[in-house]
Write a protein that holds these residues in place. Structure first.
Motif, PDB file in Angstrom:
ATOM      1  N   ALA A  27       0.838  -1.204   0.000  1.00 50.88           N
ATOM      2  CA  ALA A  27       0.000   0.000   0.000  1.00 50.88           C
ATOM      3  C   ALA A  27       0.870   1.249   0.000  1.00 50.88           C
ATOM      4  O   ALA A  27       0.577   2.237  -0.672  1.00 50.88           O
ATOM      5  N   TRP A  28       1.962   1.169   0.750  1.00 47.82           N
ATOM      6  CA  TRP A  28       2.900   2.294   0.806  1.00 47.82           C
ATOM      7  C   TRP A  28       3.551   2.517  -0.554  1.00 47.82           C
ATOM      8  O   TRP A  28       3.740   3.653  -1.005  1.00 47.82           O
ATOM      9  N   ALA A  29       3.881   1.395  -1.244  1.00 46.53           N
ATOM     10  CA  ALA A  29       4.565   1.492  -2.532  1.00 46.53           C
ATOM     11  C   ALA A  29       3.645   2.039  -3.618  1.00 46.53           C
ATOM     12  O   ALA A  29       4.116   2.400  -4.696  1.00 46.53           O
ATOM     13  N   GLY A  30       2.355   2.103  -3.326  1.00 46.25           N
ATOM     14  CA  GLY A  30       1.418   2.667  -4.292  1.00 46.25           C
ATOM     15  C   GLY A  30       1.757   4.095  -4.679  1.00 46.25           C
ATOM     16  O   GLY A  30       1.304   4.589  -5.710  1.00 46.25           O
ATOM     17  N   GLN A  31       2.554   4.784  -3.849  1.00 50.83           N
ATOM     18  CA  GLN A  31       2.945   6.161  -4.189  1.00 50.83           C
ATOM     19  C   GLN A  31       3.942   6.194  -5.345  1.00 50.83           C
ATOM     20  O   GLN A  31       4.156   7.242  -5.931  1.00 50.83           O
ATOM     21  N   PHE A  32       4.575   5.036  -5.631  1.00 50.30           N
ATOM     22  CA  PHE A  32       5.584   5.036  -6.686  1.00 50.30           C
ATOM     23  C   PHE A  32       5.057   4.506  -8.011  1.00 50.30           C
ATOM     24  O   PHE A  32       5.663   4.725  -9.040  1.00 50.30           O
ATOM     25  N   SER A  33       3.976   3.761  -7.968  1.00 49.02           N
ATOM     26  CA  SER A  33       3.492   3.147  -9.194  1.00 49.02           C
ATOM     27  C   SER A  33       2.014   2.814  -9.048  1.00 49.02           C
ATOM     28  O   SER A  33       1.527   2.559  -7.955  1.00 49.02           O
ATOM     29  N   ALA A  34       1.331   2.809 -10.179  1.00 52.00           N
ATOM     30  CA  ALA A  34      -0.086   2.468 -10.148  1.00 52.00           C
ATOM     31  C   ALA A  34      -0.282   0.955 -10.082  1.00 52.00           C
ATOM     32  O   ALA A  34      -1.324   0.485  -9.680  1.00 52.00           O
ATOM     33  N   VAL A  35       0.729   0.202 -10.506  1.00 54.20           N
ATOM     34  CA  VAL A  35       0.603  -1.262 -10.518  1.00 54.20           C
ATOM     35  C   VAL A  35       1.583  -1.850  -9.509  1.00 54.20           C
ATOM     36  O   VAL A  35       2.792  -1.806  -9.703  1.00 54.20           O
ATOM     37  N   VAL A  36       1.033  -2.348  -8.435  1.00 56.17           N
ATOM     38  CA  VAL A  36       1.851  -2.976  -7.400  1.00 56.17           C
ATOM     39  C   VAL A  36       1.280  -4.363  -7.192  1.00 56.17           C
ATOM     40  O   VAL A  36       0.066  -4.541  -7.195  1.00 56.17           O
ATOM     41  N   SER A  37       2.143  -5.342  -7.057  1.00 52.33           N
ATOM     42  CA  SER A  37       1.634  -6.694  -6.869  1.00 52.33           C
ATOM     43  C   SER A  37       2.482  -7.410  -5.831  1.00 52.33           C
ATOM     44  O   SER A  37       3.688  -7.186  -5.730  1.00 52.33           O
ATOM     45  N   LEU A  38       1.824  -8.254  -5.030  1.00 55.72           N
ATOM     46  CA  LEU A  38       2.534  -8.980  -3.977  1.00 55.72           C
ATOM     47  C   LEU A  38       3.178 -10.225  -4.560  1.00 55.72           C
ATOM     48  O   LEU A  38       2.602 -10.877  -5.432  1.00 55.72           O
ATOM     49  N   VAL A  39       4.358 -10.528  -4.097  1.00 55.57           N
ATOM     50  CA  VAL A  39       4.990 -11.798  -4.421  1.00 55.57           C
ATOM     51  C   VAL A  39       5.244 -12.486  -3.085  1.00 55.57           C
ATOM     52  O   VAL A  39       6.252 -12.221  -2.441  1.00 55.57           O
ATOM     53  N   PRO A  40       4.291 -13.321  -2.643  1.00 57.36           N
ATOM     54  CA  PRO A  40       4.487 -13.933  -1.328  1.00 57.36           C
ATOM     55  C   PRO A  40       5.765 -14.752  -1.336  1.00 57.36           C
ATOM     56  O   PRO A  40       6.128 -15.283  -2.385  1.00 57.36           O
ATOM     57  N   THR A  41       6.480 -14.875  -0.253  1.00 61.10           N
ATOM     58  CA  THR A  41       6.093 -14.325   1.023  1.00 61.10           C
ATOM     59  C   THR A  41       6.915 -13.094   1.411  1.00 61.10           C
ATOM     60  O   THR A  41       6.703 -12.534   2.482  1.00 61.10           O
ATOM     61  N   ASP A  42       7.834 -12.698   0.557  1.00 60.37           N
ATOM     62  CA  ASP A  42       8.733 -11.647   1.029  1.00 60.37           C
ATOM     63  C   ASP A  42       9.108 -10.612  -0.033  1.00 60.37           C
ATOM     64  O   ASP A  42      10.121  -9.941   0.107  1.00 60.37           O
ATOM     65  N   SER A  43       8.321 -10.474  -1.087  1.00 64.56           N
ATOM     66  CA  SER A  43       8.674  -9.470  -2.103  1.00 64.56           C
ATOM     67  C   SER A  43       7.437  -8.764  -2.632  1.00 64.56           C
ATOM     68  O   SER A  43       6.313  -9.231  -2.466  1.00 64.56           O
ATOM     69  N   ILE A  44       7.703  -7.646  -3.272  1.00 66.20           N
ATOM     70  CA  ILE A  44       6.671  -6.870  -3.947  1.00 66.20           C
ATOM     71  C   ILE A  44       7.236  -6.500  -5.303  1.00 66.20           C
ATOM     72  O   ILE A  44       8.427  -6.166  -5.404  1.00 66.20           O
ATOM     73  N   VAL A  45       6.425  -6.575  -6.358  1.00 69.44           N
ATOM     74  CA  VAL A  45       6.893  -6.033  -7.627  1.00 69.44           C
ATOM     75  C   VAL A  45       6.006  -4.858  -8.004  1.00 69.44           C
ATOM     76  O   VAL A  45       4.816  -4.838  -7.697  1.00 69.44           O
ATOM     77  N   LEU A  46       6.616  -3.877  -8.601  1.00 69.74           N
ATOM     78  CA  LEU A  46       5.818  -2.767  -9.088  1.00 69.74           C
ATOM     79  C   LEU A  46       6.316  -2.327 -10.457  1.00 69.74           C
ATOM     80  O   LEU A  46       7.506  -2.424 -10.767  1.00 69.74           O
TER      81      LEU A  46
END
Lengths: 206, 518
Positions: B126-145
């Protein structure tokens, strides 16, 4: 610490030399009073103490011209821990813009001093009127520094504090009722020698 | 002959990648190398948190005591991660907890908190939403945007990465950032700590080739088979024919390789932030210290600020809840004058409030729950900086209210009424109110009129009162049962004090003090 650095301190006041008055004062609206105050009015960015022993002699009417003028700006006129609620119709009659009036009525006495300091320091108050019930020298010094930092005129009203106690305020007045109006004794004023008492004719309406 | 691979939907579900679309069934039987990626312009940024299990505990505090997180496997407790202080004492992940404690007696060990990790990852998304419109979770320890669309806004990839890096550090996460044209490619690079950005598919191929197959997270059986054949790295697999590879190791793994290299599309389900913000921070040790609490709160406020930036809103109300060991949580609510999202301002308000806040017990976790998200007031640039002063005025109000309570900070306004005690009331500061006219009015009005002493028909107050002006007759209020019939006078006592007094016309010789001409 050498003597020179000691003498540079702001809280050292040497009787022989007058510290320069920085900037013009804020006109009180009473020419007689302006004439005797250094800078021609209330000291800016400093504390003024107003001592009286009785209520109802015009201690607030003295402030009305100043408040009316300051309320035309966009900054607050803060009343901190007033003994009673200021009566809005009277303020309005004195042409004070009520939307600039900020009343702060804290429950605890320490909070009153805190709020006064915050209001003075914030720089968003044109003036701060405060009625601290008890205040020691240290608290007053803090307030004086806050007023300097925020460049705000602070007024402290005391109904009990004796004139004999030392104070860091830039100006101290003692008010007495007089047949013509109000007798203003100047007890201390920074930057000038103390002038004799002034008699002000206050308007009979508030 | 094109051997038809088994339906990937029927096989083992993919382990790490939630939210994938099912793969197309027919894969052309070409060698893996040599095809051009489908989306060349897209650029993905992966935030990988190698120490997440540890960070969820340690980011709430500045203290650096040896600390480890444990995990139970095969009836033993193992050290899953340990902080720098513990590593300095030669503790390593993979030891048993009993061995670690034997080596370092003051080591604090907490069991892994997977729910907190999941929550933390979602809040980070949710925090990373400020950097990109497309943020996706990569369980269990990463996020891609998706970063390609944000480069212009942040002034280039380097600047964007610097922003993200500083933000993560402030939030208290240890992170690895990797950039690649595909989300899976970026994830693989980040997991292997290859932080140099890769922006074209050709270079991606050469960068991915040496990475171990382990980082694609295949099943244990598949991994064993790969190792048995001596296929250690991705490059080894890419040299094999596609159809044979799919038959031996399952189509899913082949698909993953294709996705990593950008040969087939890899759509991700975007993370949708919850409508309201609520986040919790575990403290490594219970504390009552205001500075320690504020440090933890600051991290939550930064999370909140990122969340609000992503939604382009502000909040006007929020509370923090401090959890105790065996007591209901303590709640502190703050209301603002106008919607705001500046973490420094919110922090300042909380500092004022928490400084002398009586806590019944030490705090073990802090939760921050924000109220409704409101649009931030629009702001035009103006010549005379009026906005700035208005905002500064509000800041003072908020600070005073935070400590003294809402009722203690008020304004006054007029009420069109003849009865003096009803002609005024308190209101919100800054409210102009109506403007009726009155006769002479004192500056102090008593809340309740006080009965005056009467001597020989004359009112007394510290001496005989002399009537200076009046009478002003006020008769009103018969309709609401609080009617008055009074004659008001301005009176002065021998000492020179002036008062506003009235004579109750219904009683003989009854005088009241109602105001003071201060």
């Amino acid at each position: 610490m050498t003597l020179d650095t000691l003498l540079q301190r702001r809280d050292i006041w040497r009787g022989g030399r007058l510290s320069p008055v920085t900037g013009g004062g804020l006109s009180t609206g009473f020419p007689e009073l302006d004439a005797v105050l250094p800078g021609g009015g209330w000291p800016r960015g400093a504390l003024t103490e107003i001592l009286t022993t009785q209520e109802g002699i015009g201690e607030l009417r003295l402030m009305l011209p100043t408040l009316a003028r300051l309320s035309r700006g966009d900054r607050w006129i803060a009343w901190i821990a007033p003994p009673r609620l200021p009566y809005a119709p009277a303020l309005a009659a004195a042409e004070i813009d009520l939307s600039r009036v900020l009343l702060v009525c804290p429950r605890a006495q320490t909070d009153a001093l805190w709020a006064t300091e915050q209001a003075l320091r914030s720089g968003t108050c044109a003036t701060v009127l405060a009625w601290p019930r008890q205040s020691n020298d240290r608290a007053l010094r803090r307030l004086q520094l806050a007023a300097e930092a925020g460049k705000t005129c602070g007024f402290l009203f005391h109904y009990t504090r004796g004139a004999g106690t030392p104070s860091p305020a830039a100006l101290r007045l003692r008010l007495e009722p007089n047949i013509q109006g109000l007798l203003v004794h100047i007890l201390k004023c920074r930057g000038s020698f103390v002038a004799g008492p002034v008699v002000l004719t206050l308007s009979r309406s508030p | 002959m094109n051997p038809r691979p088994a339906n990937p939907l029927r096989g083992n579900p993919p382990k790490i990648r939630r939210g994938r679309y099912p793969a197309s069934e027919n894969q052309p039987s070409l060698p893996l190398q040599g095809r051009v990626g489908a989306e060349e312009k897209a650029l993905w940024l992966c935030l990988h948190l190698p120490q997440l299990a540890l960070d969820v505990f340690s980011r709430g505090s500045t203290q650096q005591a040896p600390f480890a997180v444990s995990e139970t496997r095969r009836n033993h407790e193992w050290v899953l991660a340990c902080n720098r202080a513990a590593r300095a004492h030669k503790l390593r992940p993979g030891m048993t907890v009993s061995a670690a404690c034997a080596q370092l007696a003051e080591l604090e060990v907490k069991p892994r908190h997977e729910a907190a990790e999941r929550e933390a990852l979602e809040h980070l998304a949710a925090w990373a939403g400020q950097f990109s419109a497309v943020v996706s979770l990569v369980p269990t320890d990463s996020i891609v945007l998706e970063a390609g669309g944000s480069l212009q806004l942040f002034g280039g990839l380097k600047e964007l990465l610097a922003h993200v890096r500083v933000g993560l550090e402030e939030l208290g996460y240890e992170a690895r950032l990797a950039v690649a044209p595909t989300p899976l490619g970026a994830t693989l690079l980040a997991r292997n700590a290859m932080e140099e950005p890769v922006t074209d598919t050709q270079r991606l191929l050469s960068r991915l080739a040496p990475l171990p197959m382990r980082s694609l997270d295949p099943d244990a059986a598949v991994l064993e088979k790969l190792q048995g054949l001596g296929l250690r790295c991705i490059g080894d697999c890419l040299r094999l024919p596609r159809d044979g590879f799919a038959r031996r190791f399952g189509p899913e793994l082949l698909l993953d390789l294709d996705r990593a290299l950008g040969k087939v599309p890899d759509p991700r389900i975007p993370f949708v932030a919850p409508p309201r913000f609520a986040s919790r921070l575990l403290l490594p040790a219970q504390t009552e210290d205001c500075q320690a609490l504020l440090f933890a709160v600051h991290r939550l406020l930064l999370e909140l600020a990122g969340f609000l930036k992503a939604t382009d809103g502000g909040i006007q109300e929020f509370f923090i809840e401090m959890g105790h060991y065996d007591r209901p949580p303590t709640r502190v609510t703050l209301k603002l004058v106008a919607p705001n999202r500046d973490p420094r301002h919110l922090q300042e308000l909380l500092r004022v409030r928490l400084e002398d806040f009586p806590l019944p017990e030490p705090v073990q976790d802090i939760r921050l729950v924000a109220g409704e998200i409101l649009p931030l007031p629009g702001r035009n640039l103006d010549l005379f900086r009026e906005h700035e002063s208005r905002e500064a005025n509000q800041l003072l109000l908020e600070r005073l209210r935070a400590r003294l309570g809402d009722d203690a900070v008020r304004g006054v306004c007029l009420v069109p009424e003849h009865r003096p005690e009803r002609a005024h009331r308190t209101c919100a500061p800054g409210d102009p109110g109506p403007k009726p006219m009155f006769g002479t009015r004192p500056l102090w009005l008593l809340a309740q009129p006080q009965r005056l002493q009467v001597m020989q028909g004359q009112p007394w107050l510290q001496g005989e009162l002399c009537l200076r002006a009046g009478p002003e007759r006020i008769e009103s209020g018969w309709w609401d049962g609080q009617d008055i019939t009074r004659d008001y006078f301005v009176a002065e006592n021998p000492k020179g004090s002036r008062f506003w007094i009235f004579r109750e016309r219904r009683e003989k010789d009854s005088w009241f003090l109602h105001g003071i001409f201060a």
